[in-house]
Structure formats: structure tokens, C-alpha cells
Scaffold this motif. Structure first.
Motif, PDB file in Angstrom:
ATOM      1  N   VAL A  67      -3.655  -1.439   0.452  1.00  0.00           N
ATOM      2  CA  VAL A  67      -4.160  -0.207   1.061  1.00  0.00           C
ATOM      3  C   VAL A  67      -5.682  -0.184   1.161  1.00  0.00           C
ATOM      4  CG1 VAL A  67      -2.158   1.152   0.370  1.00  0.00           C
ATOM      5  CG2 VAL A  67      -4.138   1.038  -1.142  1.00  0.00           C
ATOM      6  N   GLU A  97      -3.802   4.471   2.740  1.00  0.00           N
ATOM      7  CA  GLU A  97      -3.339   4.079   4.061  1.00  0.00           C
ATOM      8  C   GLU A  97      -2.670   5.277   4.717  1.00  0.00           C
ATOM      9  OE1 GLU A  97      -0.500   0.700   6.191  1.00  0.00           O
ATOM     10  OE2 GLU A  97      -0.594   0.877   4.011  1.00  0.00           O
ATOM     11  N   LEU A 127      -4.664   1.218   9.034  1.00  0.00           N
ATOM     12  CA  LEU A 127      -4.470  -0.228   9.064  1.00  0.00           C
ATOM     13  C   LEU A 127      -3.634  -0.716  10.237  1.00  0.00           C
ATOM     14  CD1 LEU A 127      -3.904  -0.850   5.257  1.00  0.00           C
ATOM     15  CD2 LEU A 127      -6.002  -1.071   6.566  1.00  0.00           C
TER      16      LEU A 127
END
Length: 318
Positions: free
Chosen positions: A15, A168, A208
Motif C-alpha cells: 500500500v 490504498e 495505485l
């Protein structure tokens, strides 16, 4: 000086903990007047990803790991100078044996609650006591930890003055942020009271994957659950350069790399502002908002162009 010790913490892997830790330490140590801090980075993760990326970035080897230094009772001897301002103690696979080492060092001699509590505390605070002599040598210490909640991670967590929670922008990561704050950190508070001094500075969103409506929804949930004042202004986007750094090391080839440095320059400056607010007011005011100085939207500012990134330019022939 007495170092402020910072951990980017999340119980989920992948993350952005190591990315955040590495860049925050690098930015804080830049020789520019607005940074120029003495920094120590300690890799407390058995995967040693921070050690790998820093070794490639600065072309350095590490003769000792943090656990071998603990066993030798000599953390100073394991420090490697990456730059005059940035030092590191490496991680390694021997971290997996640290829990057993603590059990042998502090055995349970009986099962009375008082004795069990005393030995548990000795095990948990072993590394913190070893770290104390180094705190006066640095302005900041970062500890990179693995995505678990065992005695190894506990040893690092009780060292921290402040936590940043990289999150994330996915549902499971949001739930993980709730869990680490409401369950894991609260357990350490319950177990050790005032001896556990860490404060959560805020959550740092990591996007991401390509942007979708879900990401905006998760960020909105995050702000609703924790408050806008506890969500960092910056959002770390999935830039290809960030993906490449672990393989090749961190370097500045063009403006895309400069944007990454500018982004983390703002993250570090916001981190500093949040620490100052905690130390002056005891909390982050509800109306707190960080105003970016280095990356305005997607544009580099004059301040970002003045960052001294000469250390990270590829060497001739590389």
C-alpha cells in the motif's frame, strides 16, 4: 536535537509504506535550506525492500542488518552513510528470528499475570531502549515495518512518536486503516498506557490503479470516518516511475521524476506542519488544510525547481 521517530504503518502489504518511508527520509535530508535534516532510516522488515531500493539508489552495500546489530548490542556499528544527511541501518531475512531471540532473552519464569505483563513489556520495548542513544544524533528517524502485528512489529511501533497511515484507495485498505487505528494501536495503548506515546498524524491516500469512481468514494469514506483534517492533502498517484524505482533505484531523469520528488516534498512539509500542530495544540484542528508548495495540481512550482536533486542524477555512462 532529539529525533522525531516516524512510521508509515498499515497491516496490509503493497500500500506504499516503503515508498513513503524512503521518499520522506530522502526529502527531509535534502541539502536545501527548507529541509537539511539529519535523518536515519531503519529497515525493520524481513523483506528488506527499503534496504534494496536505498542500496541501488546510493550504490551502497550493508555489512550488517538491524537484527545482527541488536544481537551485538551495537546499533551504531550498523549505520551506513548514504549521504552526509541520510544514514541507514539495513534490514534482512534474519528479522524472522527476532521473536525467538526476545523469548530467549526474556523468558517467562512463572505464569502470574504481573510477571507475564512485566516480561511482555521487556520484550516489546527492547529495541526502543537500544534506539534511545541514537535519538540525540538525528532530527528524524524513520522505521520501515512489515505488514504484520507481531512482537517484531510491536518493537518498532513503540519507538514511534508519530504514525502516517498510507491507504490504498480500495475498500479493504480503508477497512485496514480503521483496524490499525481502532484495534491494533488501541491494543498497544491498553497494554502499555503512557509508555506508548505514538500519535496518528493522518492518512495518506495511495491511488495505485487508474482512477475510478471507487477511489473517490473511498477517499470520501476516509474523510467521513477520520475527518478531512486527518487526511493528507496529497494523493500519491500510480506513476510508472514509482513502479520502476525498486528495480533500478531512485533517480532523476526528467520532469516526471521531479514531480515525484515535488509530491513527496509537499507530503513531508505537511507532515512537519502536522507534527507542529500536535506539539503546540495537542491535535489537528478541524479547519486545518495544507497548501501545496512544490506541486500545484500537476505543475511544478518555482520551489520544486530549486530542489537540489544532483545526488539522484544518473552518473555518466550509467
Amino acid at each position: 536535537m532529539t529525533a522525531k521517530t516516524i512510521i508509515n504503518a498499515n497491516q496490509k502489504g503493497g500500500v506504499g509504506k516503503t515508498t513513503s518511508t524512503s521518499f520522506e527520509a530522502i526529502i527531509a535530508s535534502l541539502p536545501n535550506e527548507e529541509f537539511n535534516n539529519k535523518c536515519l532510516l531503519i529497515d525493520f522488515d524481513k523483506q528488506a525492500n527499503a534496504t534494496s531500493i536505498m542500496g541501488k539508489t546510493f550504490d551502497k552495500g550493508f555489512p550488517s542488518t538491524v537484527i545482527s546489530a541488536v544481537r551485538d548490542n551495537d546499533l551504531k556499528g550498523a549505520i551506513v552513510e548514504l549521504t552526509p544527511n541520510l544514514h541507514m541501518i539495513a534490514g534482512g531475512g534474519d528479522m524472522a528470528k527476532y521473536g525467538l531471540y526476545l523469548e530467549l532473552l526474556y523468558p517467562f519464569k512463572n505464569d502470574t499475570p504481573q510477571h507475564v505483563a512485566e516480561v511482555t513489556k521487556q520484550r516489546t520495548f527492547h529495541f526502543s531502549k537500544m534506539l534511545d542513544p541514537l535519538r540525540d544524533l538525528y532530527d528524524y528517524i524513520w522505521i520501515d515495518v512489515g505488514p504484520s502485528t507481531d512482537i517484531k512489529v510491536d518493537n518498532a511501533m513503540v519507538c514511534a512518536d508519530y504514525f502516517v497511515i498510507p491507504q490504498e484507495t480500495k475498500t479493504y485498505s480503508f477497512e485496514g486503516s480503521l483496524d490499525i487505528i481502532n484495534v491494533y494501536l488501541q491494543t498497544l495503548i491498553d497494554d502499555f498506557g503512557e509508555d506508548f506515546k505514538g500519535e496518528v498524524l493522518g492518512l495518506l491516500p495511495f491511488l495505485l490503479q487508474p482512477k475510478r469512481d471507487l477511489h473517490e468514494s473511498i477517499i470520501a469514506q476516509t474523510k467521513e470516518a477520520f475527518g478531512e483534517n486527518f487526511t493528507f492533502n496529497a494523493i500519491v498517484n500510480n506513476q510508472k516511475r514509482i513502479d520502476d524505482y525498486p528495480e533500478y533505484g531512485i533517480s532523476v531523469i526528467d520532469h516526471h521524476d521531479r514531480k515525484v520528488f515535488a509530491l513527496f516534498a509537499d507530503i513531508f512539509k505537511e507532515l512537519e506542519e502536522r507534527i507542529e500542530l500536535f506539539e503546540s495544540l495537542g491535535d489537528i484542528p478541524e479547519n486545518y488544510t495544507y497548501k501545496p508548495r512544490y506541486l500545484n495540481g500537476n505543475k511544478l512550482t518555482d520551489s520544486s525547481r530549486k530542489l537540489d536533486l544532483s545526488t539522484f542524477k544518473p552518473k555518466a555512462g550509467a
